[in-house]
Write an enzyme that holds these catalytic residues in place. Structure first.
Site, PDB file in Angstrom:
ATOM      1  N   GLU A  70       1.257  -1.252  -0.012  1.00 33.73           N
ATOM      2  CA  GLU A  70       0.136   0.154  -0.687  1.00 33.73           C
ATOM      3  C   GLU A  70       1.009   1.403   0.270  1.00 33.73           C
ATOM      4  O   GLU A  70       1.710   1.262   0.516  1.00 33.73           O
ATOM      5  CB  GLU A  70      -0.433  -0.229   1.316  1.00 33.73           C
ATOM      6  CG  GLU A  70      -1.380   0.985   1.779  1.00 33.73           C
ATOM      7  CD  GLU A  70      -2.844   1.878   0.604  1.00 33.73           C
ATOM      8  OE1 GLU A  70      -3.412   1.332   0.191  1.00 33.73           O
ATOM      9  OE2 GLU A  70      -2.154   2.970   0.370  1.00 33.73           O
ATOM     10  N   GLN A  78     -13.794   6.483   4.786  1.00 38.93           N
ATOM     11  CA  GLN A  78     -14.354   7.065   3.458  1.00 38.93           C
ATOM     12  C   GLN A  78     -15.920   7.767   3.708  1.00 38.93           C
ATOM     13  O   GLN A  78     -16.912   8.009   3.408  1.00 38.93           O
ATOM     14  CB  GLN A  78     -14.033   6.748   1.931  1.00 38.93           C
ATOM     15  CG  GLN A  78     -12.806   6.429   1.878  1.00 38.93           C
ATOM     16  CD  GLN A  78     -12.888   5.386   0.513  1.00 38.93           C
ATOM     17  OE1 GLN A  78     -13.708   5.207  -0.405  1.00 38.93           O
ATOM     18  NE2 GLN A  78     -11.748   4.653   0.503  1.00 38.93           N
ATOM     19  N   VAL A 113       1.364  -1.542  -6.357  1.00 45.44           N
ATOM     20  CA  VAL A 113       1.475  -2.477  -7.474  1.00 45.44           C
ATOM     21  C   VAL A 113       1.161  -2.010  -8.400  1.00 45.44           C
ATOM     22  O   VAL A 113       0.556  -1.118  -9.142  1.00 45.44           O
ATOM     23  CB  VAL A 113      -0.273  -3.881  -6.997  1.00 45.44           C
ATOM     24  CG1 VAL A 113       0.199  -4.376  -7.697  1.00 45.44           C
ATOM     25  CG2 VAL A 113       0.006  -4.009  -5.259  1.00 45.44           C
ATOM     26  N   CYS A 196     -20.179   2.984  -3.429  1.00 46.53           N
ATOM     27  CA  CYS A 196     -21.603   3.440  -1.537  1.00 46.53           C
ATOM     28  C   CYS A 196     -22.880   4.618  -3.268  1.00 46.53           C
ATOM     29  O   CYS A 196     -22.449   5.571  -3.431  1.00 46.53           O
ATOM     30  CB  CYS A 196     -21.229   4.779  -1.079  1.00 46.53           C
ATOM     31  SG  CYS A 196     -22.944   4.850  -0.090  1.00 46.53           S
ATOM     32  N   ASP A 331     -14.518  -3.457  -3.552  1.00 45.41           N
ATOM     33  CA  ASP A 331     -14.327  -2.844  -4.632  1.00 45.41           C
ATOM     34  C   ASP A 331     -14.057  -2.652  -6.149  1.00 45.41           C
ATOM     35  O   ASP A 331     -14.550  -2.282  -6.992  1.00 45.41           O
ATOM     36  CB  ASP A 331     -14.353  -0.908  -4.396  1.00 45.41           C
ATOM     37  CG  ASP A 331     -14.984  -0.196  -3.880  1.00 45.41           C
ATOM     38  OD1 ASP A 331     -16.096  -0.788  -2.555  1.00 45.41           O
ATOM     39  OD2 ASP A 331     -15.071   1.121  -2.933  1.00 45.41           O
ATOM     40  N   ALA A 342     -19.686  -1.702   4.437  1.00 43.17           N
ATOM     41  CA  ALA A 342     -20.463  -2.990   4.783  1.00 43.17           C
ATOM     42  C   ALA A 342     -20.591  -4.098   3.816  1.00 43.17           C
ATOM     43  O   ALA A 342     -20.346  -5.109   4.991  1.00 43.17           O
ATOM     44  CB  ALA A 342     -21.680  -2.030   5.110  1.00 43.17           C
ATOM     45  N   CYS A 374     -26.420   1.190   3.153  1.00 44.57           N
ATOM     46  CA  CYS A 374     -26.175   2.182   2.355  1.00 44.57           C
ATOM     47  C   CYS A 374     -27.019   3.091   3.522  1.00 44.57           C
ATOM     48  O   CYS A 374     -28.216   2.890   3.160  1.00 44.57           O
ATOM     49  CB  CYS A 374     -27.274   2.106   1.337  1.00 44.57           C
ATOM     50  SG  CYS A 374     -26.883   3.842   0.466  1.00 44.57           S
TER      51      CYS A 374
HETATM   52  P1  FAD Z   1     -10.458   0.777  -0.473  1.00 43.16           P
HETATM   53  O1  FAD Z   1     -10.759   1.000   1.131  1.00 43.16           O
HETATM   54  O2  FAD Z   1     -11.275   2.648  -1.411  1.00 43.16           O
HETATM   55  O3  FAD Z   1      -9.010   0.729  -0.511  1.00 43.16           O
HETATM   56  C1  FAD Z   1      -8.093   0.189  -2.047  1.00 43.16           C
HETATM   57  C2  FAD Z   1      -6.711   0.373  -0.965  1.00 43.16           C
HETATM   58  O4  FAD Z   1      -5.758   0.242  -2.151  1.00 43.16           O
HETATM   59  C3  FAD Z   1      -6.361   2.048  -1.128  1.00 43.16           C
HETATM   60  O5  FAD Z   1      -5.894   2.351  -0.203  1.00 43.16           O
HETATM   61  C4  FAD Z   1      -5.767   2.556  -1.925  1.00 43.16           C
HETATM   62  O6  FAD Z   1      -4.554   3.323  -1.759  1.00 43.16           O
HETATM   63  C5  FAD Z   1      -5.203   1.177  -3.141  1.00 43.16           C
HETATM   64  N1  FAD Z   1      -4.348   0.960  -3.691  1.00 43.16           N
HETATM   65  C6  FAD Z   1      -5.247   1.096  -4.917  1.00 43.16           C
HETATM   66  N2  FAD Z   1      -4.193   0.757  -6.001  1.00 43.16           N
HETATM   67  C7  FAD Z   1      -2.908   0.589  -5.194  1.00 43.16           C
HETATM   68  C8  FAD Z   1      -2.463  -0.247  -6.264  1.00 43.16           C
HETATM   69  N3  FAD Z   1      -1.687  -0.190  -7.653  1.00 43.16           N
HETATM   70  N4  FAD Z   1      -1.277  -0.043  -5.659  1.00 43.16           N
HETATM   71  C9  FAD Z   1      -0.935  -1.016  -3.469  1.00 43.16           C
HETATM   72  N5  FAD Z   1      -2.134   0.212  -3.310  1.00 43.16           N
HETATM   73  C10 FAD Z   1      -3.305   0.473  -4.259  1.00 43.16           C
HETATM   74  N6  FAD Z   1     -19.095   2.706   2.831  1.00 43.16           N
HETATM   75  C11 FAD Z   1     -20.529   2.071   3.505  1.00 43.16           C
HETATM   76  O7  FAD Z   1     -20.460   0.820   3.618  1.00 43.16           O
HETATM   77  N7  FAD Z   1     -21.528   2.406   3.848  1.00 43.16           N
HETATM   78  C12 FAD Z   1     -21.454   4.261   3.658  1.00 43.16           C
HETATM   79  O8  FAD Z   1     -22.172   4.877   4.262  1.00 43.16           O
HETATM   80  C13 FAD Z   1     -20.446   4.356   2.434  1.00 43.16           C
HETATM   81  N8  FAD Z   1     -20.425   5.822   1.959  1.00 43.16           N
HETATM   82  C14 FAD Z   1     -19.464   6.248   1.295  1.00 43.16           C
HETATM   83  C15 FAD Z   1     -19.754   7.427   1.181  1.00 43.16           C
HETATM   84  C16 FAD Z   1     -18.364   7.642   0.088  1.00 43.16           C
HETATM   85  C17 FAD Z   1     -18.274   9.664   0.010  1.00 43.16           C
HETATM   86  C18 FAD Z   1     -17.709   7.480  -0.198  1.00 43.16           C
HETATM   87  C19 FAD Z   1     -16.112   7.644  -1.254  1.00 43.16           C
HETATM   88  C20 FAD Z   1     -17.710   5.672   0.447  1.00 43.16           C
HETATM   89  C21 FAD Z   1     -18.326   5.412   0.186  1.00 43.16           C
HETATM   90  N9  FAD Z   1     -18.580   4.295   0.761  1.00 43.16           N
HETATM   91  C22 FAD Z   1     -19.727   4.053   2.187  1.00 43.16           C
HETATM   92  C23 FAD Z   1     -17.457   3.241   0.808  1.00 43.16           C
HETATM   93  C24 FAD Z   1     -16.602   2.545   1.046  1.00 43.16           C
HETATM   94  O9  FAD Z   1     -16.207   3.259   1.435  1.00 43.16           O
HETATM   95  C25 FAD Z   1     -16.118   1.339   0.025  1.00 43.16           C
HETATM   96  O10 FAD Z   1     -16.930   1.072  -0.186  1.00 43.16           O
HETATM   97  C26 FAD Z   1     -14.137   0.794   0.917  1.00 43.16           C
HETATM   98  O11 FAD Z   1     -13.697   1.608   1.356  1.00 43.16           O
HETATM   99  C27 FAD Z   1     -14.254  -0.276  -0.225  1.00 43.16           C
HETATM  100  O12 FAD Z   1     -13.522  -1.095   0.303  1.00 43.16           O
HETATM  101  P2  FAD Z   1     -11.442  -1.237  -0.501  1.00 43.16           P
HETATM  102  O13 FAD Z   1     -10.629  -2.067   0.442  1.00 43.16           O
HETATM  103  O14 FAD Z   1     -12.829  -2.704  -1.943  1.00 43.16           O
HETATM  104  O15 FAD Z   1     -11.350   0.036  -0.934  1.00 43.16           O
HETATM  105  C1  UQ1 Z   2     -21.903  -2.217   8.090  1.00 50.22           C
HETATM  106  O1  UQ1 Z   2     -21.399  -3.395   8.806  1.00 50.22           O
HETATM  107  C2  UQ1 Z   2     -20.219  -1.412   8.195  1.00 50.22           C
HETATM  108  O2  UQ1 Z   2     -19.681  -1.620   8.428  1.00 50.22           O
HETATM  109  C3  UQ1 Z   2     -18.692  -1.387   9.085  1.00 50.22           C
HETATM  110  C4  UQ1 Z   2     -20.773   0.501   7.481  1.00 50.22           C
HETATM  111  O3  UQ1 Z   2     -19.992   0.714   7.285  1.00 50.22           O
HETATM  112  C5  UQ1 Z   2     -19.185   2.071   7.886  1.00 50.22           C
HETATM  113  C6  UQ1 Z   2     -22.133   0.219   7.141  1.00 50.22           C
HETATM  114  O4  UQ1 Z   2     -21.905   2.046   7.467  1.00 50.22           O
HETATM  115  C7  UQ1 Z   2     -23.086  -0.225   8.149  1.00 50.22           C
HETATM  116  C8  UQ1 Z   2     -24.646   0.281   8.023  1.00 50.22           C
HETATM  117  C9  UQ1 Z   2     -23.163  -1.747   8.502  1.00 50.22           C
HETATM  118  C10 UQ1 Z   2     -23.778  -2.278   8.701  1.00 50.22           C
HETATM  119  C11 UQ1 Z   2     -24.215  -2.134  10.782  1.00 50.22           C
HETATM  120  C12 UQ1 Z   2     -25.661  -2.464  11.125  1.00 50.22           C
HETATM  121  C13 UQ1 Z   2     -25.016  -2.495  12.205  1.00 50.22           C
HETATM  122  C14 UQ1 Z   2     -26.640  -2.438   9.967  1.00 50.22           C
END
Ligand code: FAD
Ligand code: UQ1
Length: 445
Positions: A70, A78, A113, A196, A331, A342, A374
């Protein structure tokens, strides 16, 4: 101070210038690159999925057998950015140092990576260095593609425009909202998968609430221009949101895709996805952009990608479809559910189980049902808590109607969730609310 990690190089540059077998597959663990480093478990990405799985794998194989690749100095929660963009939380409260969230003893390879070579069980990082592995967990997230909109990302140098989707632009949303006096406030939703999918409209509801509080609402025309044909993919919540939209006099235009921003003239250009070639120019006094998004380039260019570029995993076990010692979470995968933290929580419990059984040469039993959630923030003290599965059917935790706006769910989103994230999910102790749901629904059908 928050040290940002650039989600895209372009955005950064302008702003800165500023041999095991399973019963089903033969694992390819006998081949290695001529690598200097080797780990039993290699995790790619230190976001929600990567840190969570490192914590879980530490309990399985011991910290010294795991490395995480990373490049960023900071880890961000986020989901808080929705509230940061609306001025209800500070950006700094969404951030912790990467060093503090990586489980102790796990090796942090601070690099990007560059190439995935699953046939040789290795990855290439900066300086042509190669790292090989027995098991690979891919958690690289989704890529923001502001540059696909003409005029961006340079347009963020101007006021009146912000985006909650990047650490570099989220505070600009709050500035634009505070600076708004009268006219069009436009909120967009792109023509790609995004993370999201509720966030583009959450900031609209919060902006509406802020304008009402500050006496500006009468002079505001609030517009949600979305590429989609519906307000939300789950009928139960879509109906509730449509009511809110009507009651608050918000305008929703479907199948409208932002293709250009002319920040010097405060104009946004949309294409009509149902009428190719037809565009509309709308002037704005505030513009919130949700950028197009796509799979990370390094995944897209690899043999691990499906035809659309996402990590091609089994939707029940999260094991790669062709390389059985490779797994994906979050993602960057092609899991056909809404991309959220979540969902990562629910996936992490399943993936932990899958990998444990594969390591023991057994077949996984538990299956991921697509759980995702969500919290639709509809006001500074109200949330509609959407929870659903692969079939877009509600899968609600609490024994009340979650499609109603509730203060209790706002408290959960704004205060309880961050605590659960840092202390439960990232430490590998939170599988999502499945058990809680069963407990709270005892005796109900
Ligand atoms: P990420 O957490 O994005 O992590 C990916 C990592 O990979 C990063 O650290 C990045 O630096 C690293 N990376 C990328 N490319 C490379 C590379 N080539 N080499 C090495 N490392 C690399 N989710 C909810 O559950 N509830 C919510 O209310 C919610 N609201 C959101 C609101 C906003 C505005 C945003 C932006 C997101 C929200 N999310 C929410 C979504 C949530 O943050 C993501 O779905 C979650 O963080 C996904 O996790 P991940 O590990 O797949 O990706
Ligand atoms: C959840 O598990 C989660 O991951 C930690 C979130 O991300 C931030 C969420 O926004 C939500 C709603 C959940 C689900 C958790 C409960 C207690 C309904």
């Amino acid at each position: 101070m928050v040290v940002p990690c650039p989600p895209t190089r372009l955005l950064a540059s302008f702003l800165q210038r500023g041999a095991q077998q399973t019963s089903k597959f033969q694992l390819h663990t006998g081949t290695h690159c001529a690598a200097k480093d080797y780990y039993e478990v290699l995790v790619l990405g230190g976001g929600s999925g990567g840190i969570t799985m490192s914590s879980r794998m530490k309990r399985k194989v011991g910290a010294k057998n795991i490395a995480i690749i990373e490049p960023c100095e900071n880890h961000f929660y986020q989901p808080l950015w929705t509230l940061v963009g609306a001025g209800a939380k500070k950006l700094v409260s969404s951030s912790r140092s990467m060093a503090s969230v990586i489980p102790s003893g796990v090796e942090w390879i601070k690099s990007r990576v560059r190439e995935l070579d699953p046939d040789s069980n290795c990855v290439r990082i900066d300086d042509e260095r190669e790292i090989s592995y027995k098991y690979l967990i891919i958690a690289l997230g989704i890529k923001l593609e502001f540059e696909k909109i003409k005029g961006l990302p340079e347009g963020f140098r101007y006021p009146k425009i912000g985006s909650n989707y990047s650490v570099r632009t989220v505070e600009k949303t709050w500035k634009a909202l505070q600076g708004f006096k009268e006219g069009n406030a436009i909120f967009t939703f792109p023509n790609t998968p995004i993370k999201c999918a509720g966030a583009p409209q959450k900031i609209m509801y919060l902006s509406d609430a802020y304008m009402r509080k500050t006496g500006k609402r009468d002079k505001a025309n609030i517009i949600f221009n979305t590429s989609l044909g519906v307000i939300f993919g789950v009928k139960k919540y879509a109906e509730a949101l449509e009511e809110i939209i009507k009651a608050r006099d918000l305008k929703v235009n479907y199948r409208q895709n932002l293709i250009e921003v002319r920040p010097e003239k405060n104009e946004a250009v949309f294409e009509n996805l149902d009428k190719p070639g037809e565009t509309q120019v709308i002037s704005y006094e505030m513009l919130h952009v949700t950028p197009p998004m796509g799979p990370p380039d390094v995944v897209r260019a690899s043999p691990l990608a499906d035809s659309a570029g996402w990590v091609d995993v089994n939707k029940e076990t999260l094991q790669h479809k062709k390389y059985p010692n490779v797994f994906g979470i979050g993602d960057c995968t092609n899991l056909p559910t809404s991309k959220t933290a979540a969902a990562v929580a629910a996936q992490s419990g399943i993936l932990d189980h899958t990998i444990s059984l594969i390591m023991k040469n057994k077949q996984p039993v538990y299956k991921y049902d697509g759980y995702t959630s969500c919290p639709l923030v509809t006001n500074y003290n109200k949330v509609v808590l959407a929870e659903f599965d692969y079939n877009a059917q509600p899968l609600e935790t609490f024994p009340f109607d979650q499609s109603k706006e509730r203060f209790s769910m706002y408290v959960m989103k704004a205060d309880l969730m961050p605590f659960l994230y840092w202390n439960g999910l990232l430490k590998g102790f939170w599988n999502g609310p499945g058990y809680l749901r069963k407990l709270l629904h005892l005796g109900r059908h």
